[in-house]
Design a protein around this motif. Structure first.
Motif, short mmCIF file in Angstrom:
data_model
loop_
_atom_site.label_atom_id
_atom_site.label_comp_id
_atom_site.label_asym_id
_atom_site.label_seq_id
_atom_site.Cartn_x
_atom_site.Cartn_y
_atom_site.Cartn_z
N UNK B 36 0.82 -1.22 0.00
CA UNK B 36 0.00 0.00 0.00
C UNK B 36 0.85 1.27 0.00
N UNK B 37 2.09 1.11 0.39
CA UNK B 37 2.97 2.28 0.51
C UNK B 37 4.26 2.08 -0.28
N UNK B 39 8.07 1.75 -0.52
CA UNK B 39 8.91 1.17 0.53
C UNK B 39 9.24 2.23 1.58
N UNK B 40 8.99 1.87 2.82
CA UNK B 40 8.89 2.91 3.85
C UNK B 40 10.12 3.80 3.97
N UNK B 41 11.30 3.23 3.75
CA UNK B 41 12.50 4.07 3.84
C UNK B 41 12.51 5.13 2.75
N UNK B 42 11.78 4.86 1.69
CA UNK B 42 11.85 5.76 0.53
C UNK B 42 10.70 6.74 0.47
N UNK B 43 9.78 6.64 1.39
CA UNK B 43 8.68 7.61 1.41
C UNK B 43 9.26 8.99 1.68
N UNK B 49 2.94 9.18 -0.54
CA UNK B 49 3.54 8.01 0.08
C UNK B 49 2.96 6.68 -0.38
N UNK B 106 10.74 -5.94 -0.71
CA UNK B 106 11.71 -5.28 0.16
C UNK B 106 11.94 -6.11 1.43
N UNK B 371 9.79 2.87 -7.69
CA UNK B 371 8.62 3.27 -6.91
C UNK B 371 7.74 4.28 -7.64
#
Lengths: 561, 443, 489
Positions: B36-37, B39-43, B49, B106, B371
């Motif tokens: 749903x997002x 990859x969190x490090x890349x937000x 996001x 990821x 992304x």
């Protein structure tokens, strides 16, 4: 018992409130909101069951819509529960006469940089709140559940501590003003929000009504629907966005020169405990967590190797585990913890480094050489700062459950660690359902409270959510560790923390069942008062049995609905 | 059975084929929100996001890869859900853009959400449950060898008139590269000019270029993305026959959809073809000095990574391993199975070309490379559900506008068409151009 | 059985006081609120008797008003608002039940004062984070329960730090522990044997019981012990001071310093408040007011047991640098006021005779509330304008601003000295207080601790909180015996 009262009129009313596209009773949708508990157990189970199917799923887009939905539920006596990121069973309903609120449409974040406040809606996750904060030189406590979970849910709904809690405090401590739609449909705004629309204080006026919305565990979705919260932000001395280098999925933080990540290797558990006391007193840690041991004492270094080398996979584990260098690292890091220091100035970093070295000297610990390698340090920095890889909890076998829990007092828990580890190791060797990772697979926060003072302990029981035998064996293992916890006088095993609030079949407990549990606790008054609070704020008892209640003596044989 | 030639269709081993093969994955999904997002490090922001257009637009969990894993369980385990109602809606309102796949990989080593989503579509198609609009597209493919509604096979070559491209399909002439325009460039009046432009630029740089003449057809890839496996395979086989006859040239295509089809989808069928995207070739030509961009183009642009050139544009790797549990319960694939995490897609080539254009200023959007946010056209959505497709495009235009750029540049006609004319959340549209437009200006 | 007999049955013949003079002293306080002398005073020595008392009060319908501190009563919260009440004087409960160096925890009864606690803590090199110069007889427990701000906001991860767990007898007569302590037996000794030190204050489940007795003015129950988080005593410490012409000039520095978390103490005083804090006589205060700059910010730097000098040096230099960048000169002293002297005064208790704010004019009244730092200037201007309109000398207004909860909110306190023997001054002050109280609220000042008049002002703005409080009061004090008339509930 309530009558089953969900019906078509109710559904049409829901459509009127949120619009047709934001409500559904199609089985494809409603089945999707059943928690498959073995796949998302989180201190409940693991059981090979699903939570009940909601009658409808509704997606509110505003506080006003939530209020109308809750009023409707009260009118029709339909149970409800709201959740945002649906990480654990507690977000899901527990009866057949219930609807599920999915808060995904409410995802706004607003930052007041000067006053270090973020106002978050339910579907703003830790990862997005954090990036918005970092743009302003700020950061937020991200609970151990990881940045993929709702900040609001962690603040209102569940415990909420993690690596950052030692410096930033836990979710409860950071919670400022909050807006709640009470279970009866009234809206309350706590603290300054109630009178002046400001978010900066959630206490009072007078004795804080917030007391009933957010205790130690949070209310797990039982005290209505929290629709907006403000949280206190904390200083972040790094860039506006943490640059990431590397090849997916081996990402590394780049260029955080004033942030240092270390892994401490201890000679024994006594040294471990004593260092915690010193870390608390010195107030030097930006983040502190025993993290990578969650994979297990025998494989943790191999796992970090896999995560930092994109070409490697789990089939490489056996070879990595036999590597003499990696074996030596595991041996050194039997008792270990990850610590991140952040310097707000050069002097500050210098002081923190010196204090850190002095603590290590005093307890006879040393820094892991393995973790001093640039890539590994940068991997750890990114991992702990962003807490973006929470899913690594599941990666090894697809599912996990945390167990033991031991004691929040590190001086009580530390001496028991090897015995607990031996128990798990024996199970791994004599059973096949739990991943064999070397016994000790404990992880946890160095501080479960701002500034230090309590400690989180959680062994990871890695099991395969696809494999029923693995599920059952893990469950049996946790039953065994509960026995051990009871023998030691340590109370509920972490894996059974929620065993008293949802039945293994996924349904709510009845009041009679709760009465039988909570009449036996040392101070039953706290469950009796919660009964009274529920009667006052949730007269139709619509939010399930995560709310722990004991019918007060004066009502136990009388009017108990 | 031994393979006879590189063009013989011999579906590769190892990978999952039918819905039932995915059942373990359905149960092993851990509901992490990676689908749903970003990859969190890349937000980089709360606003941008999200990664999956489907759940972003429809909001119910069902419309995410996680939701579809759960749907798969409902279908396979106890039949509590059938191919009807919102199940079908969620199955087909998926651009198959692969963002969920990248997000998943990821952290996970043994899940294939994109392939699973397509397996759901295939099962629905098998059961005759595909939406009428998509059935019509598939019928059009079978009949007219294109999936563009209303297009006729007979009109396909019109775009090439005047180009004097060698027709290599009849076996008389040969070329190092066959230009494979794809349906959009072949039929769309505006895009035809760009196809010509590609050809002109490549020829000017000395590329030995031909085309398949009357043998030029749709790649069929989109049918595969829509779940029409039979139609896709037939089309792939038909193309393979033409290409074999033409002497198995290298294929250059300006269309990212075709690129993906040939690079990955055909490879999964066992059809091996050497394909490059036109921007890759142009980048090479610039690098080798064969193409010189001299004129300044005073423009600030942002580059939209097409899904099928970027994250889905990774080279296919065959794998024929086994699964095995180690350490009691650790599931492994031995030997290591390829993980298509989007890392090795075509990201730098278009950027290198843009960087070679004097005066051009590239400002990146938040969601780029693996992304990238889908343009909305994928998986047949632009035909089947324009409202959804436009909403997804609008989101991308909004993101592009947030960079301050004056125009969006892309390298896929589907993206270009879907983003063009769509207004952002501010109610304004943005010019959308192809890389070749800027190259042509700079020559 | 009569009331006195009933009370004597619990507290013994000599344990029930009805001497009119003594009773009258329990009504004295420095508020302008209506007050009544209690009917009786009892002095319990343990929680068991309190439990009996509250149960009796529920049956008898007798109001109970807990009192823990001695000396001047500043807010009137412990003076009965209704006739016929029993004052429950806890000031004799002076046991320091536990001090634990490992956990830096102390457990104290209500009668323990700052000096008593700090004396005991000092034996193990600890100190309790304090409020600004409490009165000598100030109960530490009441001070933290009533959320009086601490000088060191950095030690407040939680709003109510250093308060942790409590033992409370609710208004319905039920006694329980809160937080971590509620998970074990109702027996501290037994908990200590299991190394449970009452550290964790939340819950223990989903209700923060302890929060219900905070800022409650004794209206929910009677607290008979509290566990407190203490600090290691600094081995090297300096309080730095910077001067400023205006409040706004301090803003940048304070925000930045709070962001870094480098300070130990941090507070802002205007010249009148600083002079009152330091000066021992009216003359000295007057002299100081002339000598001192309009505003000062005081910032502490400290080192403790672990490499104290390194920490102290780093913090000192960085704070001085931050001040400089923000246009302030942070020094060890200014205009004859040394940081050391200010620290001594701020952290010590008063002499127990005349409350320090009363030295200048004989009496004083405070108006305090919570706000944010960048809004303090608005309140200052508004209050000054009101004073000018009413004719109160603006140079006499004392201002104390204290960040709390690691800077989430700022306590802003206006002090208005006046001559209590002058009817004219008192009348003027009454008018001033009313006007200022309303104006502050209108501007968004938040009476989180709503004493007296402020309860009505605050809760009238927030019907839902009032409703929630009423519901909670109905649960924990169903017969309304606990300090009725307070908090508008």
């Amino acid at each position: 018992m309530k009558n089953i009262t969900y019906n078509k009129d109710f559904y049409r009313a829901l459509q009127d409130i949120v619009g047709e596209r934001n409500v559904s009773e199609d089985p494809a949708v409603t089945e999707n909101y059943r928690c498959i508990t073995a796949q998302s157990s989180a201190h409940y189970g693991p059981y090979d069951t699903r939570t009940p199917k909601p009658q409808a799923v509704v997606l509110p887009g505003s506080t006003e819509e939530v209020q109308q939905i809750v009023r409707l539920c009260n009118k029709y006596k339909v149970d409800f529960k709201a959740a945002s990121t649906f990480w654990a069973a507690m977000g899901f309903i527990g009866s057949d006469n219930a609807i599920q609120l999915d808060m995904i449409r409410m995802d706004n974040v607003e930052i007041d940089a000067k006053n270090m406040i973020a106002v978050c809606e339910p579907f703003a996750i830790g990862g997005t709140v954090q990036v918005e904060a970092m743009k302003n030189g700020l950061n937020c406590n991200i609970a151990g559940v990881g940045c993929s979970s709702s900040t609001l849910a962690g603040s209102a709904g569940w415990v909420g501590f993690g690596p950052s809690s030692i410096f930033m405090g836990i979710a409860s401590e950071n919670l400022l003003g909050a807006e709640w739609v009470l279970p009866d449909g009234e809206i309350i705004r706590t603290g300054t929000l109630g009178s002046d629309g400001e978010w900066f204080c959630g206490e009072g006026p007078g004795p804080s009504p917030r007391a009933i919305f957010r205790g130690w565990t949070g209310t797990a979705g039982t005290m209505g629907v929290c629709t907006r919260i403000a949280i206190r932000l904390h200083p972040w001395p790094g860039p506006k966005w943490i640059p990431v280098r590397g090849t997916a999925p081996a990402y590394f933080a780049d260029g955080l020169d004033n942030v240092r990540a270390y892994t401490v290797c201890y000679p024994d558990w006594d040294a471990y405990a004593e260092s915690f006391r010193l870390f608390y007193e010195a107030d030097i840690c930006y983040l502190a967590h025993r993290q990578f041991n969650m994979f297990g004492r025998d494989i943790k270094t191999a796992m970090v190797e896999i995560f930092t080398h994109p070409e490697k996979q789990f089939c490489d584990l056996p070879e990595l585990m036999e590597d003499p260098y990696i074996k030596e690292q595991n041996e050194q890091m039997k008792v270990d913890v990850q610590i991140v220091l952040a310097g707000f100035t050069e002097r500050d970093l210098d002081y923190k480094e010196k204090a850190f070295d002095e603590i290590l000297r005093q307890v006879g610990a040393h820094k892991s050489e393995y973790y001093l390698q640039q890539d590994i340090e940068d991997f750890v920095k990114l991992y702990l700062l962003r807490l973006a890889r929470k899913n690594y909890n599941y990666t090894l076998c697809s599912s996990y459950e945390g167990n033991f829990g031991l004691s929040p007092n590190v001086f009580v828990a530390a001496p028991l660690m090897e015995e607990a580890a031996a128990l798990k190791r024996e199970w791994e060797q004599t059973h096949t359902g739990v991943a064999a990772v070397g016994g000790d697979s404990d992880m946890g926060s160095v501080s479960g409270i701002g500034g230090g003072g309590t400690t989180g302990w959680e062994f990871f029981v890695h099991f395969d959510g696809f494999d029923k035998e693995s599920i059952y064996d893990s469950c049996a293992h946790i039953d065994r560790t509960q026995e051990w916890m009871t023998e030691k006088g340590l109370g509920a095993d972490f894996g059974r923390w929620n065993a008293d609030v949802r039945q293994p079949n996924g349904y709510n407990y009845t009041q009679e069942q709760h009465d039988s549990f909570y009449s036996k606790i040392p101070q039953p008054a706290l469950a009796e008062y919660q009964w009274k609070i529920r009667e006052a704020f949730n007269p139709n008892r619509l939010t399930g049995s995560y709310y722990k209640t004991l019918t007060p003596k004066e009502f136990r044989d009388g009017d108990n609905k | 059975m031994a393979k006879k030639s590189m063009f013989d269709m011999t579906p590769v081993k190892g990978y999952e084929k039918k819905l039932e093969d995915f059942f373990p994955m359905e149960r092993r999904c851990s509901n992490c929100l990676g689908c749903k997002f970003v990859p969190f490090e890349k937000i980089k922001s709360n606003r941008f996001g999200r990664n999956c257009p489907s759940v972003w637009h429809y909001n119910f969990n069902l419309y995410s890869a996680r939701g579809r894993f759960q749907l798969g369980q409902n279908i396979l385990e106890d039949g509590s859900v059938r191919f009807e109602g919102q199940a079908l809606d969620a199955i087909f309102n998926c651009q198959a853009c692969g963002a969920c796949d990248v997000g998943c990989k990821v952290t996970r080593f043994n899940l294939e959400p994109l392939a699973h989503n397509i397996a759901l579509k295939e099962r629905a198609v098998e059961k005759g449950k595909a939406p009428d609009a998509l059935n019509a597209v598939a019928a059009q493919l079978a009949k007219q060898k294109t999936m563009l509604p209303g297009a006729k096979k007979a009109d396909r070559g019109a775009w090439a008139s005047g180009l004097k491209l060698k027709d290599i399909s009849v076996g008389k002439e040969t070329a190092e590269y066959a230009f494979f325009p794809g349906c959009q460039y072949a039929y769309d009046k505006d895009l035809q000019k760009k196809a010509k432009s590609y050809v002109s630029v490549l020829k000017k740089a000395g590329v030995d270029l031909g085309w398949f003449g009357k043998g030029d057809m749709c790649c069929g890839g989109r049918a595969g993305q829509m779940g029409f496996r039979k139609e896709f395979e037939a089309q792939a086989q038909a193309n393979a026959v033409v290409w074999k006859k033409a002497g198995a040239p290298k294929i250059v295509t300006p269309c990212s959809d075709c690129y993906y089809a040939l690079k990955r989808q055909y490879a999964m069928l066992g059809i091996e073809v050497e394909v490059v995207h036109a921007v890759e070739l142009i980048a090479e030509l610039i690098k080798s000095g064969k193409l010189k961009l001299k004129k300044a183009v005073d423009l600030s642009i942002t580059y939209h990574d097409p899904c099928r050139l970027g994250r889905l544009g990774e080279p296919f790797e065959p794998w024929d391993g086994t699964e095995k549990k180690i350490l009691n319960q650790v599931h492994t694939w031995t030997p290591a199975r390829p993980r298509y995490a989007g890392t090795y897609g075509i990201y730098d080539a278009p950027r290198d070309v843009l960087a070679a254009i004097p005066g051009l200023r590239l400002v990146e959007m938040e969601r780029v490379r693996e992304n990238s946010w889908c343009c909305g056209a994928g998986g047949g959505c632009s035909v089947f559900n324009p409202e959804f497709s436009d909403a997804v495009a609008s989101e991308r235009v909004t993101e592009a506008q947030a960079t301050g750029a004056e125009a969006i540049v892309t390298a896929c006609p589907w993206c270009e068409k879907n983003l063009s004319g769509v207004t952002s959340e501010n109610g304004t549209a943005m010019p959308v151009v192809d890389v070749i437009d800027l190259v042509a200006k700079a020559l | 059985m009569g009331t006195k007999d009933s009370l004597m049955a619990i507290f013994g013949r000599n344990g029930v006081i009805d001497d009119p003079d003594i009773l009258a002293s329990y009504a004295e306080n420095q508020s302008f609120e209506p007050r009544f002398a209690p009917w009786f005073v009892v002095k319990p020595s343990d929680a068991g008797k309190i439990e009996k008392l509250v149960k009796w009060a529920n049956k008898a319908g007798t109001p109970l008003v807990p009192v823990s501190s001695t000396g001047v009563k500043l807010r009137g919260d412990s003076a009965p608002s209704v006739p016929g009440a029993v004052a429950v004087d806890l000031s004799g409960m002076k046991k320091i039940l536990n001090v634990n160096r490992q956990q830096r925890m102390a457990v104290v009864e209500p009668g323990v004062t700052y000096d008593e606690l700090n004396k005991e803590l000092a034996k193990q090199n600890m100190v309790i984070p304090g409020s600004l110069k409490p009165k000598a007889g100030q109960s530490v427990l009441t001070d933290v329960l009533e959320a009086v701000p601490r000088l060191n906001p950095m030690m407040q991860w939680n709003f109510f730090d250093p308060l942790r767990c409590v033992e409370v007898t609710w208004g319905d007569g039920t006694r329980m522990f809160t937080g971590e302590a509620a998970g074990g037996p109702l027996d501290l000794e037994a908990q200590w044997k299991k190394q449970q030190w009452q550290v964790q204050y939340m819950g223990p489940w989903m209700t923060d019981y302890y929060r219900l007795v905070t800022q409650a003015q004794g209206s929910m129950g009677i607290v008979t012990w509290a566990s407190l988080k203490t600090a290691v005593k600094p081995s090297v410490h300096r309080l730095y001071i910077a001067a400023a012409d205006s409040l706004e000039d301090l803003e940048g520095f304070v925000y930045k310093a709070m962001w870094t978390r480098f300070p130990d103490e941090l507070f802002i005083l205007n010249r009148a408040q600083a002079a009152s804090l330091i000066g021992k006589t009216e003359e000295e205060i007057k002299r100081l007011k002339e000598a001192l700059p309009p505003w000062i910010v005081a910032v502490g730097a400290a080192g403790r047991e672990l490499i104290p000098e390194v920490r102290f040096e780093a913090r000192s230099k960085d704070l001085i640098d931050i001040a400089q960048v923000n246009g302030l000169d942070l020094k060890e002293g200014i205009a004859g006021l040394s940081g050391r002297a200010l620290y001594e005064e701020a952290t010590s208790t008063d002499d127990g005779k005349v409350y320090w704010k009363d030295v200048y004019a004989g009496g004083h009244r405070d108006v305090f509330f919570l706000t944010q730092l960048d809004r303090t200037g608005e309140f200052l201007r508004a209050v000054r304008e009101i004073c000018e309109d009413i004719g109160y000398p603006t140079e006499d207004i004392g201002v104390y601003i204290q960040p709390r909860h690691i800077g989430s909110s700022y306590h802003m306190e206006f002090t208005f000295p006046y001559d209590p023997d002058s009817a004219a001054e008192e009348a003027r002050l009454r008018s001033l207080l009313e006007t200022v109280s309303v104006a502050v609220s209108d501007l968004g000042g938040y009476y989180s601790r709503p004493y007296g008049r402020w309860a009505g002002i605050q809760l009238n703005k927030d019907a839902q909180s009032l409703m929630a409080l009423k519901r909670l009061k109905g649960i924990f004090d169903p017969n309304g015996v606990m300090n009725p008339g307070k908090l508008a509930v």
